[in-house]
Design a protein around this motif. Sequence first.
Motif, PDB file in Angstrom:
ATOM      1  N   TYR A   1       2.657  -7.307  -2.987  1.00 61.70           N
ATOM      2  CA  TYR A   1       1.353  -7.979  -3.005  1.00 61.70           C
ATOM      3  C   TYR A   1       1.506  -9.442  -3.433  1.00 61.70           C
ATOM      4  O   TYR A   1       0.836 -10.331  -2.902  1.00 61.70           O
ATOM      5  CB  TYR A   1       0.391  -7.264  -3.958  1.00 61.70           C
ATOM      6  CG  TYR A   1      -0.017  -5.867  -3.501  1.00 61.70           C
ATOM      7  CD1 TYR A   1      -0.420  -5.631  -2.195  1.00 61.70           C
ATOM      8  CD2 TYR A   1      -0.007  -4.795  -4.398  1.00 61.70           C
ATOM      9  CE1 TYR A   1      -0.795  -4.355  -1.783  1.00 61.70           C
ATOM     10  CE2 TYR A   1      -0.387  -3.519  -3.988  1.00 61.70           C
ATOM     11  CZ  TYR A   1      -0.764  -3.299  -2.684  1.00 61.70           C
ATOM     12  OH  TYR A   1      -1.136  -2.050  -2.283  1.00 61.70           O
TER      13      TYR A   1
ATOM     14  N   PHE B   1       2.486   1.797  -3.315  1.00 61.62           N
ATOM     15  CA  PHE B   1       1.469   2.207  -4.301  1.00 61.62           C
ATOM     16  C   PHE B   1       1.183   3.699  -4.166  1.00 61.62           C
ATOM     17  O   PHE B   1       1.110   4.425  -5.167  1.00 61.62           O
ATOM     18  CB  PHE B   1       0.192   1.381  -4.090  1.00 61.62           C
ATOM     19  CG  PHE B   1      -0.887   1.666  -5.095  1.00 61.62           C
ATOM     20  CD1 PHE B   1      -0.950   0.936  -6.271  1.00 61.62           C
ATOM     21  CD2 PHE B   1      -1.824   2.663  -4.873  1.00 61.62           C
ATOM     22  CE1 PHE B   1      -1.938   1.199  -7.214  1.00 61.62           C
ATOM     23  CE2 PHE B   1      -2.819   2.938  -5.802  1.00 61.62           C
ATOM     24  CZ  PHE B   1      -2.879   2.202  -6.983  1.00 61.62           C
TER      25      PHE B   1
ATOM     26  N   LYS C   1      -6.803  -7.297  -4.205  1.00 61.74           N
ATOM     27  CA  LYS C   1      -7.246  -5.994  -4.701  1.00 61.74           C
ATOM     28  C   LYS C   1      -6.061  -5.085  -4.989  1.00 61.74           C
ATOM     29  O   LYS C   1      -6.020  -4.402  -6.020  1.00 61.74           O
ATOM     30  CB  LYS C   1      -8.171  -5.342  -3.661  1.00 61.74           C
ATOM     31  CG  LYS C   1      -9.519  -6.015  -3.527  1.00 61.74           C
ATOM     32  CD  LYS C   1     -10.303  -5.461  -2.340  1.00 61.74           C
ATOM     33  CE  LYS C   1     -10.505  -3.964  -2.445  1.00 61.74           C
ATOM     34  NZ  LYS C   1     -11.284  -3.434  -1.294  1.00 61.74           N
ATOM     35  N   GLY C   2      -5.081  -5.093  -4.088  1.00 63.17           N
ATOM     36  CA  GLY C   2      -3.908  -4.244  -4.274  1.00 63.17           C
ATOM     37  C   GLY C   2      -3.125  -4.622  -5.512  1.00 63.17           C
ATOM     38  O   GLY C   2      -2.672  -3.746  -6.269  1.00 63.17           O
TER      39      GLY C   2
ATOM     40  N   ASN D   1      -2.944  -2.617 -12.980  1.00 60.93           N
ATOM     41  CA  ASN D   1      -3.640  -1.673 -13.865  1.00 60.93           C
ATOM     42  C   ASN D   1      -2.872  -0.367 -13.992  1.00 60.93           C
ATOM     43  O   ASN D   1      -2.808   0.227 -15.071  1.00 60.93           O
ATOM     44  CB  ASN D   1      -5.055  -1.419 -13.349  1.00 60.93           C
ATOM     45  CG  ASN D   1      -6.056  -2.442 -13.855  1.00 60.93           C
ATOM     46  OD1 ASN D   1      -6.286  -2.566 -15.051  1.00 60.93           O
ATOM     47  ND2 ASN D   1      -6.645  -3.202 -12.944  1.00 60.93           N
ATOM     48  N   LYS D   2      -2.280   0.084 -12.895  1.00 56.64           N
ATOM     49  CA  LYS D   2      -1.455   1.290 -12.939  1.00 56.64           C
ATOM     50  C   LYS D   2      -0.202   1.076 -13.779  1.00 56.64           C
ATOM     51  O   LYS D   2       0.243   1.973 -14.508  1.00 56.64           O
ATOM     52  CB  LYS D   2      -1.067   1.712 -11.519  1.00 56.64           C
ATOM     53  CG  LYS D   2      -2.177   2.397 -10.739  1.00 56.64           C
ATOM     54  CD  LYS D   2      -2.483   3.772 -11.329  1.00 56.64           C
ATOM     55  CE  LYS D   2      -3.469   4.542 -10.494  1.00 56.64           C
ATOM     56  NZ  LYS D   2      -3.759   5.880 -11.075  1.00 56.64           N
TER      57      LYS D   2
ATOM     58  N   HIS E   1       0.835  -1.210   0.000  1.00 55.27           N
ATOM     59  CA  HIS E   1       0.000   0.000   0.000  1.00 55.27           C
ATOM     60  C   HIS E   1       0.868   1.258   0.000  1.00 55.27           C
ATOM     61  O   HIS E   1       0.595   2.215  -0.736  1.00 55.27           O
ATOM     62  CB  HIS E   1      -0.915   0.011   1.228  1.00 55.27           C
ATOM     63  CG  HIS E   1      -2.015  -0.997   1.176  1.00 55.27           C
ATOM     64  ND1 HIS E   1      -2.426  -1.615   0.009  1.00 55.27           N
ATOM     65  CD2 HIS E   1      -2.817  -1.519   2.164  1.00 55.27           C
ATOM     66  CE1 HIS E   1      -3.424  -2.443   0.263  1.00 55.27           C
ATOM     67  NE2 HIS E   1      -3.680  -2.408   1.566  1.00 55.27           N
TER      68      HIS E   1
ATOM     69  N   TYR F   1       4.580   1.475  -8.556  1.00 53.46           N
ATOM     70  CA  TYR F   1       3.597   0.421  -8.790  1.00 53.46           C
ATOM     71  C   TYR F   1       4.237  -0.955  -8.992  1.00 53.46           C
ATOM     72  O   TYR F   1       3.707  -1.956  -8.516  1.00 53.46           O
ATOM     73  CB  TYR F   1       2.723   0.791  -9.982  1.00 53.46           C
ATOM     74  CG  TYR F   1       2.090   2.153  -9.834  1.00 53.46           C
ATOM     75  CD1 TYR F   1       1.283   2.447  -8.742  1.00 53.46           C
ATOM     76  CD2 TYR F   1       2.313   3.158 -10.779  1.00 53.46           C
ATOM     77  CE1 TYR F   1       0.704   3.707  -8.595  1.00 53.46           C
ATOM     78  CE2 TYR F   1       1.744   4.418 -10.637  1.00 53.46           C
ATOM     79  CZ  TYR F   1       0.949   4.688  -9.537  1.00 53.46           C
ATOM     80  OH  TYR F   1       0.400   5.936  -9.391  1.00 53.46           O
TER      81      TYR F   1
ATOM     82  N   LEU G   1      -4.247  -6.146  -8.227  1.00 54.87           N
ATOM     83  CA  LEU G   1      -5.005  -5.775  -9.422  1.00 54.87           C
ATOM     84  C   LEU G   1      -4.864  -4.285  -9.715  1.00 54.87           C
ATOM     85  O   LEU G   1      -4.649  -3.870 -10.870  1.00 54.87           O
ATOM     86  CB  LEU G   1      -6.476  -6.141  -9.241  1.00 54.87           C
ATOM     87  CG  LEU G   1      -7.406  -5.816 -10.419  1.00 54.87           C
ATOM     88  CD1 LEU G   1      -6.968  -6.558 -11.678  1.00 54.87           C
ATOM     89  CD2 LEU G   1      -8.855  -6.156 -10.071  1.00 54.87           C
ATOM     90  N   GLN G   2      -4.965  -3.456  -8.668  1.00 64.23           N
ATOM     91  CA  GLN G   2      -4.827  -2.009  -8.848  1.00 64.23           C
ATOM     92  C   GLN G   2      -3.418  -1.646  -9.320  1.00 64.23           C
ATOM     93  O   GLN G   2      -3.245  -0.802 -10.211  1.00 64.23           O
ATOM     94  CB  GLN G   2      -5.139  -1.293  -7.534  1.00 64.23           C
ATOM     95  CG  GLN G   2      -6.606  -1.339  -7.138  1.00 64.23           C
ATOM     96  CD  GLN G   2      -6.858  -0.671  -5.792  1.00 64.23           C
ATOM     97  OE1 GLN G   2      -5.982  -0.616  -4.949  1.00 64.23           O
ATOM     98  NE2 GLN G   2      -8.082  -0.174  -5.601  1.00 64.23           N
ATOM     99  N   ALA G   3      -2.403  -2.292  -8.716  1.00 65.02           N
ATOM    100  CA  ALA G   3      -1.013  -1.992  -9.092  1.00 65.02           C
ATOM    101  C   ALA G   3      -0.753  -2.369 -10.544  1.00 65.02           C
ATOM    102  O   ALA G   3      -0.109  -1.619 -11.292  1.00 65.02           O
ATOM    103  CB  ALA G   3      -0.057  -2.738  -8.161  1.00 65.02           C
TER     104      ALA G   3
ATOM    105  N   ASP H   1      -1.345   1.310 -17.305  1.00 65.81           N
ATOM    106  CA  ASP H   1      -1.664   2.700 -17.627  1.00 65.81           C
ATOM    107  C   ASP H   1      -0.388   3.509 -17.870  1.00 65.81           C
ATOM    108  O   ASP H   1      -0.258   4.221 -18.876  1.00 65.81           O
ATOM    109  CB  ASP H   1      -2.470   3.309 -16.484  1.00 65.81           C
ATOM    110  CG  ASP H   1      -3.022   4.688 -16.831  1.00 65.81           C
ATOM    111  OD1 ASP H   1      -3.122   5.001 -18.037  1.00 65.81           O
ATOM    112  OD2 ASP H   1      -3.335   5.451 -15.900  1.00 65.81           O
TER     113      ASP H   1
END
Length: 442
Positions: free
Chosen positions: A40, A28, A55-56, A62-63, A25, A33, A58-60, A66
């Motif tokens: 994670y 992030f 969840k962490g 995606n970042k 976290h 990322y 998946l978010q990382a 991006d």
Amino acid sequence: MRNVLVLSMLILTLSGCKSLVEKGHNLFQAGMYTQSAEYYEQALQEDPHDIEAQKGLLQARNKILDKGLIDVRMLRLGGNPTGAAIKLESLLRNQIAWQIEPFGPIANTQTEEIDYATLWLKQRAAQLGQSKFPDQFRYFEHRYAFLISNAQLHSLFTTYRAALQNKAHAQCTRMSTKTTNERFYLRQFTEKYCMAWDLPQELAVITQDPTRYSSIKLTPRFRVNLHRTSRQANSLKTASSELKQIFRESLWYNPVGKNTFKLKFDANLEHTRKAKLVNRHTHFTLVEEKQSKANPSDTLDVEVKKAFRYPVTEFTEQFSVNAKYEGIIAQQQIEFSIDDSQTHYTQSHQADFPQLNIKPIKATFLDVDSKLDKQLTTLQQDFKSQLERVWIDTHCNGLIGAQYGEYILRCGKIAPDNQFVNSWFQKQFGLNYQEMATLYAL
């Protein structure tokens, strides 16, 4: 320098965090990322059902996608379409590996960049389709496989197949005429090359390679003196087996090799431990009450000298190992020796007299197993290095230009960055050694 300092401070801060997820976290939030994803992933290795880590991660990821797409766009706008395509290819590969389907703005950006990449792919394919080197097109398809698939260009690229096949057929025929009984690496390469282009060749069967070895004959001579039976007694035998295995895994070994490699392995190993029982004593003074001789009704404090005696076992350890291997390979002498010795003293006793700071002592003996393993590992590593050195001396430094690429291929096995190796491959195929190795598992 400032960035390094900030990163160092962040890492120090993270070291005090309570969990891997919490570290993820924090990274992030700092915009790191890739590093957060690693934490994670570690958390999920410990607990695959950790919802916060899932969840962490998946978010990382995606970042990461991006940010990666932004890099793709900047490369393209900067006039580097090749770099943009390479980066976009890696992102597509990651999406498959991570099982992520982009959505929203990320998906829109990716679609747009794939459209730009598609135009570049078509232009590049048209250029390579005219090249005299068919393998350049083949490597192009391999390098951008996911991008080509997303852009649905396979059917378009089939229009280049016939011309590429004709060029590959000419290359295959040329190589086949050069494969003689002594060109074993060239023969293997030719078989793979022609088969990959659906042009199997009837080549002569390999019978024997006079430059390599089909077996190893190791002659051990050990002299061992140990104070007790232990694992050390088998260490030298194990080292002998590992030397054989190192040779079998080297480039010098092949079942069609003509010769037998002879290796001598001499070793002296000694580990003795002598024990001697000795009596020690420590003087100390006590204050005792004693009756006064002048006045028997009175007592006096009198200092009394005493000695505390206790048995001690003294140990003297002698450890020594010297070992040497020697042999001749490709008419070159290889040898190496190790030599280590140590005298160690220790003691033990059970005496316990806190007032004199005397406490029981347990003997600390030499870790002979570790010392011996370390020395034998050094010897084995040198053996491997010597085999590689002689291979380079034989096939890279002396005969590299001989026999239409035979020694080029042999040298490339161990020195893929060799200048002559890569210049030969560029001249013959338009690709460097590593690129051809990727296509044909050289």
